[in-house]
Design a protein around this motif. Sequence first.
Motif, short mmCIF file in Angstrom:
data_model
loop_
_atom_site.label_atom_id
_atom_site.label_comp_id
_atom_site.label_asym_id
_atom_site.label_seq_id
_atom_site.Cartn_x
_atom_site.Cartn_y
_atom_site.Cartn_z
N THR A 112 6.85 20.21 8.79
CA THR A 112 5.47 20.43 8.34
C THR A 112 4.51 19.39 8.89
OG1 THR A 112 5.80 19.14 6.32
CG2 THR A 112 6.29 21.50 6.22
N MET A 113 5.01 18.25 9.36
CA MET A 113 4.15 17.17 9.82
C MET A 113 3.69 17.35 11.26
SD MET A 113 6.17 13.95 8.15
CE MET A 113 5.51 12.85 9.40
N GLY A 114 4.54 17.88 12.11
CA GLY A 114 4.21 17.99 13.52
C GLY A 114 4.82 16.86 14.32
N ALA A 115 5.00 17.10 15.61
CA ALA A 115 5.70 16.16 16.48
C ALA A 115 4.94 14.85 16.67
CB ALA A 115 5.98 16.81 17.83
N ARG A 116 3.61 14.88 16.62
CA ARG A 116 2.82 13.68 16.87
C ARG A 116 2.29 13.08 15.56
NH1 ARG A 116 1.30 12.63 21.98
NH2 ARG A 116 -0.76 11.83 21.44
N SER A 117 3.12 13.12 14.53
CA SER A 117 2.79 12.51 13.25
C SER A 117 4.03 11.85 12.68
CB SER A 117 2.28 13.55 12.25
OG SER A 117 1.07 14.14 12.69
N PHE A 118 3.85 10.81 11.89
CA PHE A 118 4.98 10.15 11.23
C PHE A 118 4.47 9.43 9.98
CE2 PHE A 118 3.33 7.51 14.67
CZ PHE A 118 3.05 6.30 14.05
N ASN A 119 5.42 9.13 9.08
CA ASN A 119 5.09 8.44 7.84
C ASN A 119 5.22 6.94 8.01
OD1 ASN A 119 4.59 10.80 6.35
ND2 ASN A 119 6.77 11.06 5.90
N ILE A 120 4.26 6.21 7.44
CA ILE A 120 4.25 4.75 7.57
C ILE A 120 3.43 4.18 6.42
CG2 ILE A 120 2.23 4.80 9.10
CD1 ILE A 120 3.44 2.38 10.59
N LEU A 121 3.76 2.96 6.00
CA LEU A 121 2.96 2.29 4.98
C LEU A 121 1.64 1.81 5.59
CD1 LEU A 121 5.41 0.01 2.97
CD2 LEU A 121 4.31 2.11 2.19
N ARG A 122 0.58 1.90 4.80
CA ARG A 122 -0.71 1.36 5.26
C ARG A 122 -0.57 -0.10 5.65
NH1 ARG A 122 -5.71 3.63 4.04
NH2 ARG A 122 -6.50 1.52 3.87
N GLY A 123 0.15 -0.86 4.84
CA GLY A 123 0.33 -2.27 5.14
C GLY A 123 1.06 -2.53 6.43
N ASP A 124 1.95 -1.62 6.82
CA ASP A 124 2.66 -1.78 8.09
C ASP A 124 1.75 -1.50 9.29
OD1 ASP A 124 4.91 -2.56 6.78
OD2 ASP A 124 6.02 -0.70 7.08
N ILE A 125 0.80 -0.59 9.11
CA ILE A 125 -0.20 -0.39 10.18
C ILE A 125 -1.01 -1.66 10.36
CG2 ILE A 125 -2.18 0.97 10.95
CD1 ILE A 125 -1.18 3.26 9.24
N GLU A 126 -1.43 -2.26 9.25
CA GLU A 126 -2.18 -3.52 9.32
C GLU A 126 -1.34 -4.60 10.00
OE1 GLU A 126 -3.78 -4.90 5.68
OE2 GLU A 126 -4.83 -3.04 5.21
N GLY A 153 0.83 -1.20 0.00
CA GLY A 153 0.00 0.00 0.00
C GLY A 153 0.86 1.25 0.00
N TYR A 154 0.21 2.37 -0.14
CA TYR A 154 0.99 3.61 -0.20
C TYR A 154 1.31 4.14 1.19
CZ TYR A 154 -3.84 5.42 0.06
OH TYR A 154 -5.15 5.64 0.42
N GLY A 155 2.27 5.04 1.24
CA GLY A 155 2.65 5.64 2.50
C GLY A 155 1.65 6.70 2.93
N VAL A 156 1.43 6.80 4.23
CA VAL A 156 0.49 7.78 4.78
C VAL A 156 1.16 8.51 5.93
CG1 VAL A 156 -1.52 6.40 4.16
CG2 VAL A 156 -0.53 6.15 6.45
N THR A 157 0.67 9.70 6.22
CA THR A 157 1.07 10.42 7.43
C THR A 157 0.07 10.07 8.52
OG1 THR A 157 2.05 12.22 6.17
CG2 THR A 157 1.47 12.67 8.46
N PHE A 158 0.56 9.44 9.57
CA PHE A 158 -0.29 8.95 10.65
C PHE A 158 -0.19 9.88 11.83
CE2 PHE A 158 -1.33 6.21 14.27
CZ PHE A 158 -2.49 5.60 13.81
N VAL A 161 -6.19 5.73 -9.05
CA VAL A 161 -4.91 5.56 -8.37
C VAL A 161 -4.46 4.11 -8.53
CG1 VAL A 161 -6.01 5.02 -6.15
CG2 VAL A 161 -3.67 5.86 -6.19
N ALA A 162 -3.15 3.93 -8.68
CA ALA A 162 -2.55 2.60 -8.71
C ALA A 162 -1.28 2.64 -7.86
CB ALA A 162 -2.21 2.19 -10.14
N VAL A 163 -1.09 1.60 -7.05
CA VAL A 163 0.07 1.52 -6.17
C VAL A 163 0.57 0.08 -6.15
CG1 VAL A 163 0.98 1.98 -3.86
CG2 VAL A 163 -0.99 3.27 -4.68
N TYR A 164 1.88 -0.09 -6.18
CA TYR A 164 2.44 -1.43 -5.96
C TYR A 164 3.85 -1.32 -5.39
CZ TYR A 164 5.56 -1.38 -10.09
OH TYR A 164 6.56 -1.10 -10.99
N MET A 165 4.33 -2.42 -4.81
CA MET A 165 5.67 -2.47 -4.25
C MET A 165 6.61 -3.10 -5.26
SD MET A 165 5.20 -1.12 -1.26
CE MET A 165 6.77 -1.49 -0.45
N LEU A 166 7.76 -2.44 -5.49
CA LEU A 166 8.76 -2.95 -6.41
C LEU A 166 9.55 -4.09 -5.76
CD1 LEU A 166 8.16 0.05 -7.42
CD2 LEU A 166 10.41 -0.11 -8.50
#
Length: 381
Positions: free
Chosen positions: A92-106, A39-44, A179-184
């Motif tokens: 720009t994200m803020g201290a209580r936010s970080f980037n993570i893949l949707r699949g890693d949250i799952e 999945g794509y990366g998100v700001t959590f 939208v289309a997303v895949y992992m290389l």
Amino acid sequence: MRAIIIGAGIAGLAAALRLEQAGWDVLVAERAPERRGGGYGVTFGGIGHDGAERMGILPALRRRAFTTRELVYRRPGGEPRFTLSGQVITATMGARSFNILRGDIEAVLYEAVRESAAIRFGTTVTAVGQDDEAVHVTLSDGTVEHADLLIGADGLHSATRALVFGPEEDYRLDMGHRVAVYMLGERPAGLPEGTTGTISAGGRTFAMMSVGDGRTAAFFGYRSDLGRPQRSPEELHEVYGDMGWLVPQALEGLRSADSVYFDTISQMVVDRWSHGRVVLLGDAAWCVTLFAGYGSSLAVGGADLLGAALERHPGDVAAALAEWEARLRPEAEKKQRLGRRVKGVYAPRSQVALELTQLPLRLSSWGPVRRMVERRFQLRG
């Protein structure tokens, strides 16, 4: 108390974890034959960060977060236009936010519930009935399950919503993009570790993202009127065929990718998220879209708030669902409005619109402004 959850994505697994923590017995049914990743990366962040902290999974999520050291905006041929540093991005994200893949949250949520919750893969809902005492759920494996609550967390094309609330067409708001997303299989040589490169031109956006642990994600997002009516990933070769840099390599990788997520970008505008003992959660209920960039956070935060409401109203499902929706709906609708507002600048059709859209970002990359932002980040850190 017992709950049946349809869908083992972020919303469904978060609900399973939170309800188990509240003392509920949980059964999860998932249409896919096995758990999906990528999945794509998100700001959590936001209420998702708060919910994850209360549920005890925040440290595990942060361990899987990835840091973008550099974001390079490129011309259609691949030449760099301007670059944002990692410190500017983080600021720009803020201290209580970080980037993570949707699949890693799952993955984190799955590890938290796999030993305690019953999870049936290759299974979905086929019929729903309910009365004052229980909800009665027929599953595709032929079993009939009974519970106090049914949670439809089965995504944009929710079978639960179709069975209980009505057909998807009654609620879907098409945002005019795909939208289309895949992992290389491996990171291309032209993409340094920890960097992201992106191209926007003619109503199309492409991004190649290094997302940690040697993994790389390819992302295509474009206006749907540029594609073909049958909506196949094959149309990407036509839509993106004139772009340079790593786009040809990403297009070629589509042919051998293990899994490609491909869909229209749509919101779900559902006037009421519950019907008796059935409630919708996550994209099945609202789907704020990637334009708003808050779907994963809403799913985790929404699950946490749902569990809290059920704890405050033991034995009174109706009261809990009413309180939960009153608390969460303003936040979800605010993000939906944001998504509708920014969709026009997501993949600008004209060069003038693109320049205006990227102007604040270009200013952030300008030396004096960049240094000021970086200093603020250092002081805050």
